[in-house]
Enzyme design. Structure first.
Site, mmCIF file in Angstrom:
data_model
loop_
_atom_site.group_PDB
_atom_site.id
_atom_site.type_symbol
_atom_site.label_atom_id
_atom_site.label_comp_id
_atom_site.label_asym_id
_atom_site.label_seq_id
_atom_site.Cartn_x
_atom_site.Cartn_y
_atom_site.Cartn_z
ATOM 1 N N GLY A 208 97.952 -22.963 -28.330
ATOM 2 C CA GLY A 208 97.076 -22.433 -29.370
ATOM 3 C C GLY A 208 97.794 -22.276 -30.685
ATOM 4 O O GLY A 208 99.005 -22.439 -30.756
ATOM 5 N N PRO A 209 97.041 -21.958 -31.731
ATOM 6 C CA PRO A 209 97.639 -21.797 -33.056
ATOM 7 C C PRO A 209 98.621 -20.629 -33.087
ATOM 8 O O PRO A 209 98.578 -19.768 -32.205
ATOM 9 C CB PRO A 209 96.459 -21.510 -33.974
ATOM 10 N N PRO A 210 99.509 -20.583 -34.076
ATOM 11 C CA PRO A 210 100.480 -19.494 -34.146
ATOM 12 C C PRO A 210 99.808 -18.130 -34.285
ATOM 13 O O PRO A 210 98.757 -18.015 -34.908
ATOM 14 C CB PRO A 210 101.264 -19.793 -35.431
ATOM 15 N N GLY A 211 100.396 -17.130 -33.676
ATOM 16 C CA GLY A 211 99.926 -15.757 -33.866
ATOM 17 C C GLY A 211 98.680 -15.386 -33.104
ATOM 18 O O GLY A 211 98.013 -14.414 -33.427
ATOM 19 N N LYS A 214 100.171 -15.630 -27.672
ATOM 20 C CA LYS A 214 100.687 -16.338 -26.498
ATOM 21 C C LYS A 214 101.874 -15.585 -25.888
ATOM 22 O O LYS A 214 101.924 -15.370 -24.682
ATOM 23 C CB LYS A 214 101.097 -17.768 -26.883
ATOM 24 N N THR A 215 102.785 -15.179 -26.749
ATOM 25 C CA THR A 215 103.946 -14.433 -26.259
ATOM 26 C C THR A 215 103.501 -13.131 -25.609
ATOM 27 O O THR A 215 103.987 -12.755 -24.535
ATOM 28 C CB THR A 215 104.897 -14.129 -27.429
ATOM 29 N N GLU A 430 82.808 -18.663 -60.497
ATOM 30 C CA GLU A 430 82.601 -17.943 -59.228
ATOM 31 C C GLU A 430 81.120 -17.727 -58.946
ATOM 32 O O GLU A 430 80.669 -17.881 -57.805
ATOM 33 C CB GLU A 430 83.348 -16.605 -59.225
ATOM 34 N N HIS A 433 79.561 -20.842 -57.502
ATOM 35 C CA HIS A 433 79.719 -20.966 -56.041
ATOM 36 C C HIS A 433 78.692 -20.097 -55.327
ATOM 37 O O HIS A 433 77.983 -20.558 -54.423
ATOM 38 C CB HIS A 433 81.100 -20.442 -55.607
ATOM 39 N N ASP A 506 88.891 -26.304 -54.772
ATOM 40 C CA ASP A 506 87.540 -26.668 -54.313
ATOM 41 C C ASP A 506 87.459 -28.164 -54.035
ATOM 42 O O ASP A 506 86.905 -28.596 -53.029
ATOM 43 C CB ASP A 506 86.496 -26.345 -55.392
#
Ligand code: ADP
Length: 606
Positions: A208-211, A214-215, A430, A433, A506
């Site tokens: 999986g992605p970091p953080g 998993k550990t 802004e 958007h 963007d």
């Protein structure tokens, strides 16, 4: 007996070196140093000094045919060759020289011998014995560990995990926990599995992605099962010398087998488990280490209670031999948390800080879409730090919201000075958007708009919030997203009739989206369901590589441009239709600098 003998081998070369040094010292250095004390001069100098009555002691050495003498003060020693000189003694007597014993004191030969030969040998033997003892005690990790234990695994062992991490500490990740609780059950009760003839997987790969925890999950398995836990990072196996890593692997497994049942956790296994692709100048050390790991994993019985967990965020780079059944035969995905997961993770970490009663973590979870567990933990900590900075002893909702922005966009820039015109452009950008997003029915509503510059370089941003969990996105939703991304530039063009550099991010995002729609999601009429691109590392940035002919590439580029252009036009139309709202909202934002989604919707609906 053999084990004791083996380490003595390097000691033989040690003694040879020591003997060499002693010989050099006694036969070359010592005589040279003694020579340097005595200055060799011509006979005429000796005669001059005699005349000047500048002679202290004199020693006439008949056997070596030389005269050794000192000056009157006695602090300098000279030497000269002897010549036929009949009244030498008379002249010396007149000059007041003393004919005393030896000038260069010679210690007794026995003392010299003891000092320069026997004593050093005794000292060196002592050091040698001490080292050999150390080596023998360290030689438990195979032949390579002879050199000061370099081949020893330095796995950290967590034996009792009573205060350690449990499954409850890992929020969300229910699927992964379910999968791993089977291992815990097995470690508690292996008999039940043996009875049916079921065998546990030897290795489990957490991907999986970091953080994402998993550990933590690996530690929680050990904590729940209450067994020893060996933890080591893949990079710790990689050593400077070929064979050292392999030796560490051997040592780790040896230790693990002694402590079975237990869990061995190898973090970042891709550091050693990369594909052996036979590149020229390949990494011998890494390949040897990997081979050793493969051998060790084959070498132990399934049911001896050693379970190997490994974590990686680059599963595609692992060697296929490592991931085949019988080695790491189970793969547990540990994905980014969904909305519910994020809320749970926030709750777990919020326990550590003092929260104000009004704090609503579900709102924070909603705002932090896409954040990993580690980022959420960081958000809570940033909020607590902000509370301390403001001399409060509890964390408020505002702290948490600000810390999300800090994590996303960096700190507020205190002294960024925008000109009035720039501030206006940013406000229109802004609102552009936000307005495009709000007017397209399927786009997520706006949570917050701000034009306070941030340290990441963003001059302002629009935070969109997804209502629920999104697992699938339709073509229409993706197109709307592109339109929203182009909305900022469209507003600038509409109002100021010019473009600014503010839209670079963007543009990047819109292009990436449009490109993947065409090359990967099969959303182009011409290519149907053919993949033109493959993702290389899905958990780390998601780089892609093209897999098509040059002509197709050109066609893809053309279609991407067309797609973005179409959405840009759509955004411009939406803004033109709502020009009065655009002006009103932009003025309001210019005035206030930060407005919430509610304020925005109120003005829009008015
Ligand atoms: P990984 O090994 O996947 O890179 P870690 O397990 O080291 O990530 O997690 C890093 C930190 O993030 C943990 O110490 C913890 O504070 C936090 N964290 C990550 N995922 C979770 C989760 N599911 N529940 C609680 N905390 C989490």
């Amino acid at each position: 007996m053999q084990e004791v003998k083996k380490p003595r081998k390097p000691l033989i070369s040690y003694y040879v070196i020591v003997l060499g040094i002693l010989l050099l010292f006694n036969f070359i250095f010592m005589p040279w140093a003694a020579e340097r004390q005595v200055k060799e001069v011509g006979y005429e100098t000796f005669m001059d000094m005699t005349e000047d009555k500048d002679i202290g002691q004199v020693e006439i050495d008949q056997s070596d045919n030389e005269i050794v003498f000192t000056n009157k003060a006695g602090d300098k020693i000279y030497k000269t060759g002897m010549v036929e000189d009949t009244d030498l003694t008379q002249r010396l007597y007149e000059s007041g020289a003393k004919f005393s014993g030896r000038i260069i004191e010679q210690a007794s030969p026995l003392v010299t011998f003891l000092l320069s030969w026997i004593l050093p040998i005794v000292i060196f033997i002592g050091i040698g014995q001490y080292m050999s003892k150390k080596l023998v005690s360290k030689a438990s990790g195979g032949p390579n560990s002879m050199i000061f234990g370099m081949g020893k695994s330095n796995a950290k062992v967590y034996v009792k995990s009573s205060e350690g991490i449990r499954f409850d500490d890992v929020a969300g990740e229910d699927e992964a926990k379910e999968n791993l609780s089977e291992i815990v059950d097995y470690l508690h009760n292996p008999g039940r599995y043996k009875e049916v003839g079921a065998s546990m997987p030897k290795g489990i790969l957490l991907v999986g992605p970091p953080g994402t925890g998993k550990t933590m999950l690996a530690k929680a398995v050990a904590g729940e099962a209450n067994v020893p836990f060996f933890s080591m990072s893949g990079s710790e196996f990689v050593e400077m010398f070929v064979g050292m890593g392999a030796s560490k692997v051997r040592d780790l497994f040896k230790q693990a087998k002694e402590k079975a049942p237990c869990i061995v956790f190898i973090d970042e296994i891709d550091a050693i488990g990369q594909k052996r692709d036979g590149r020229v100048g390949g990494n011998d050390e890494r390949e040897q280490t990997l081979n050793q790991l493969l051998t060790e994993m084959d070498g132990f019985e399934t049911n001896n209670g050693v379970i190997i967990l490994a974590a990686t965020n680059r599963p595609e780079s692992l060697d296929p031999a490592l991931t085949r059944p019988g080695r790491f035969d189970r793969r547990v995905p540990v994905e980014l948390p969904d909305l519910k997961g994020r809320e749970e993770i926030l709750k777990v970490h919020a326990k550590k800080v003092k929260l104000d009663e009004t704090v609503d973590l579900s709102v924070i979870a909603r705002m932090a879409s896409g954040a990993s567990g580690a980022e959420l933990a960081n958000i809570i900590n940033e909020a607590a730090l902000r509370a301390v900075r403001e001399n409060r002893n509890y964390v408020t909702q505002a702290d948490l919201e600000e810390s999300i922005e800090v994590v996303i966009a960096g700190y507020q820039k205190k002294n960024a000075i925008l000109t009035d015109k720039e501030k206006k452009v940013v406000a229109y950008h802004e609102i552009g958007h936000a307005l495009v997003a709000a007017k397209q029915t399927n786009s997520a509503p706006v949570q917050k708009i701000t034009i306070v510059p941030r340290t990441s370089g963003a001059l302002g941003y629009t935070m969109q919030v997804e209502e629920g969990n999104h697992y699938l996105m339709t073509q229409e939703e993706l197109e709307n997203k592109i339109a929203t991304l182009t909305g900022g530039r469209a507003a600038e063009e509409l109002v100021f009739h010019t473009s600014s550099t503010g839209a670079s991010n963007d543009i990047e995002q819109a292009t990436k989206l449009a490109r993947s729609m065409i090359t990967r999601y099969g959303m182009s009429k011409d290519f149907d369901m053919v993949a033109m691109e493959t993702v290389n590392n899905q958990y780390l940035g998601g780089d892609t590589s093209l897999a098509c002919s040059a002509e197709t590439q050109a066609e893809i580029d053309r279609q991407v441009v067309e797609l973005v252009k179409k959405q840009h036009k759509k955004a411009a139309e939406i803004l033109e239709e709502n020009r009065d709202k655009l002006d009103e909202l932009a003025d309001y934002l210019y005035e206030k600098e930060t407005i919430t989604g509610e304020e925005f919707m109120k003005i829009l609906a008015a």
